[in-house]
Motif scaffolding. Sequence first.
Motif, mmCIF file in Angstrom:
data_model
loop_
_atom_site.group_PDB
_atom_site.id
_atom_site.type_symbol
_atom_site.label_atom_id
_atom_site.label_comp_id
_atom_site.label_asym_id
_atom_site.label_seq_id
_atom_site.Cartn_x
_atom_site.Cartn_y
_atom_site.Cartn_z
ATOM 1 N N VAL A 110 0.847 -1.204 0.000
ATOM 2 C CA VAL A 110 0.000 0.000 0.000
ATOM 3 C C VAL A 110 0.875 1.243 0.000
ATOM 4 N N ALA A 111 1.917 1.255 0.801
ATOM 5 C CA ALA A 111 2.834 2.399 0.829
ATOM 6 C C ALA A 111 3.456 2.615 -0.552
ATOM 7 N N ARG A 112 3.833 1.536 -1.209
ATOM 8 C CA ARG A 112 4.414 1.646 -2.557
ATOM 9 C C ARG A 112 3.399 2.192 -3.552
ATOM 10 N N ALA A 113 2.135 1.846 -3.373
ATOM 11 C CA ALA A 113 1.087 2.308 -4.292
ATOM 12 C C ALA A 113 0.878 3.817 -4.199
ATOM 13 N N HIS A 114 1.330 4.420 -3.098
ATOM 14 C CA HIS A 114 1.195 5.868 -2.926
ATOM 15 C C HIS A 114 2.329 6.655 -3.579
ATOM 16 N N GLY A 115 3.241 5.969 -4.242
ATOM 17 C CA GLY A 115 4.261 6.645 -5.037
ATOM 18 C C GLY A 115 5.420 7.247 -4.278
ATOM 19 N N PRO A 116 6.169 6.434 -3.510
ATOM 20 C CA PRO A 116 7.361 6.968 -2.852
ATOM 21 C C PRO A 116 8.434 7.324 -3.879
ATOM 22 N N SER A 117 9.504 7.941 -3.423
ATOM 23 C CA SER A 117 10.624 8.233 -4.314
ATOM 24 C C SER A 117 11.129 6.934 -4.926
ATOM 25 N N ALA A 118 11.848 7.043 -6.021
ATOM 26 C CA ALA A 118 12.369 5.849 -6.699
ATOM 27 C C ALA A 118 13.281 5.044 -5.780
ATOM 28 N N GLU A 119 14.130 5.735 -5.013
ATOM 29 C CA GLU A 119 15.037 5.042 -4.094
ATOM 30 C C GLU A 119 14.254 4.309 -3.013
ATOM 31 N N ASP A 126 11.116 3.363 -3.134
ATOM 32 C CA ASP A 126 10.335 2.295 -3.749
ATOM 33 C C ASP A 126 11.200 1.051 -3.951
ATOM 34 N N ALA A 127 12.432 1.248 -4.404
ATOM 35 C CA ALA A 127 13.338 0.106 -4.602
ATOM 36 C C ALA A 127 13.637 -0.577 -3.264
ATOM 37 N N ASP A 128 13.825 0.217 -2.218
ATOM 38 C CA ASP A 128 14.074 -0.356 -0.893
ATOM 39 C C ASP A 128 12.846 -1.103 -0.376
ATOM 40 N N GLU A 175 10.574 -2.532 -2.232
ATOM 41 C CA GLU A 175 10.470 -3.773 -3.008
ATOM 42 C C GLU A 175 11.433 -4.827 -2.451
ATOM 43 N N TYR A 176 12.643 -4.393 -2.104
ATOM 44 C CA TYR A 176 13.602 -5.307 -1.472
ATOM 45 C C TYR A 176 12.995 -5.901 -0.193
ATOM 46 N N LEU A 177 12.371 -5.043 0.623
ATOM 47 C CA LEU A 177 11.782 -5.503 1.875
ATOM 48 C C LEU A 177 10.646 -6.484 1.631
ATOM 49 N N GLN A 178 9.851 -6.224 0.598
ATOM 50 C CA GLN A 178 8.771 -7.158 0.290
ATOM 51 C C GLN A 178 9.330 -8.536 -0.070
ATOM 52 N N ASN A 179 10.378 -8.567 -0.850
ATOM 53 C CA ASN A 179 11.007 -9.850 -1.186
ATOM 54 C C ASN A 179 11.570 -10.526 0.065
ATOM 55 N N ALA A 180 12.201 -9.738 0.930
ATOM 56 C CA ALA A 180 12.765 -10.291 2.165
ATOM 57 C C ALA A 180 11.660 -10.850 3.059
ATOM 58 N N LEU A 181 10.494 -10.212 3.055
ATOM 59 C CA LEU A 181 9.397 -10.704 3.890
ATOM 60 C C LEU A 181 8.865 -12.050 3.406
ATOM 61 N N PHE A 182 8.997 -12.346 2.127
ATOM 62 C CA PHE A 182 8.661 -13.694 1.661
ATOM 63 C C PHE A 182 9.632 -14.704 2.282
ATOM 64 N N GLU A 237 19.885 -2.395 9.440
ATOM 65 C CA GLU A 237 20.500 -1.334 10.239
ATOM 66 C C GLU A 237 21.206 -0.313 9.360
ATOM 67 N N ALA A 238 21.856 -0.766 8.301
ATOM 68 C CA ALA A 238 22.509 0.162 7.366
ATOM 69 C C ALA A 238 21.463 1.028 6.658
ATOM 70 N N MET A 239 20.336 0.430 6.335
ATOM 71 C CA MET A 239 19.255 1.206 5.716
ATOM 72 C C MET A 239 18.715 2.250 6.695
ATOM 73 N N ILE A 240 18.579 1.875 7.967
ATOM 74 C CA ILE A 240 18.115 2.827 8.982
ATOM 75 C C ILE A 240 19.058 4.012 9.028
ATOM 76 N N ASP A 241 20.350 3.740 9.082
ATOM 77 C CA ASP A 241 21.341 4.821 9.140
ATOM 78 C C ASP A 241 21.235 5.729 7.928
ATOM 79 N N ARG A 242 21.031 5.142 6.761
ATOM 80 C CA ARG A 242 20.925 5.937 5.534
ATOM 81 C C ARG A 242 19.679 6.826 5.567
#
Length: 185
Positions: A43-52, A54-56, A58-65, A95-100
């Motif tokens: 749902v958050a992705r459907a609201h049009g986040p920045s490209a960066e 959105d890519a992150d 999508e990565y999280l969605q794959n990791a959640l599988f 954690e690296a993503m949090i820092d970024r």
Amino acid sequence: MKLYTKTGDGGTTGLYGADRVSKANIRVEAYGTVDELNSAIGVARAHGPSAEMDADLEYLQNALFDVGADLATRSGTTYEKKISRMDEQDTAFIEAMIDRYQEGAPPFTGFVHPGGTPVAASLHVARTVARRAEREVIRLLHEEDANAHVQVYLNRLSDLLFVMARAANQAAGIGEHAWLVKGRR
């Protein structure tokens, strides 16, 4: 292949490579909540986040599988070799993503109201679902053998979703509303 199998009509489901259990089983509750979290991120992705972002996401969605497969597969089954268990490296990546993302968020000074842009508000909802998934995994760990790294991963993921929401609001120029203690208006 048909989507429906009718095998769950009696209120049971099959764990990956194992026996059938009640759909109310704590393990099923845990990976079901992770599935709900994945949808909330969608749902958050459907609201049009920045490209960066959105890519992150999508990565999280794959990791959640991977998280769901981890939770759905009991230790010691032959299917265990077919999945990827969560580990310290997965948590370190979060954690690296949090820092970024923290670099793009205002300094943290206390509790803030969830909201702001549709992306940020959706990320706050996802954050609360991540916290619930973490609680479900903790209950699972008290009752059955499961991968404890999943609980740590979900804990960090909720932190990440919080800081992503704050960064999304900051990028959109939306200020945060701090919690006002009763009587301090």
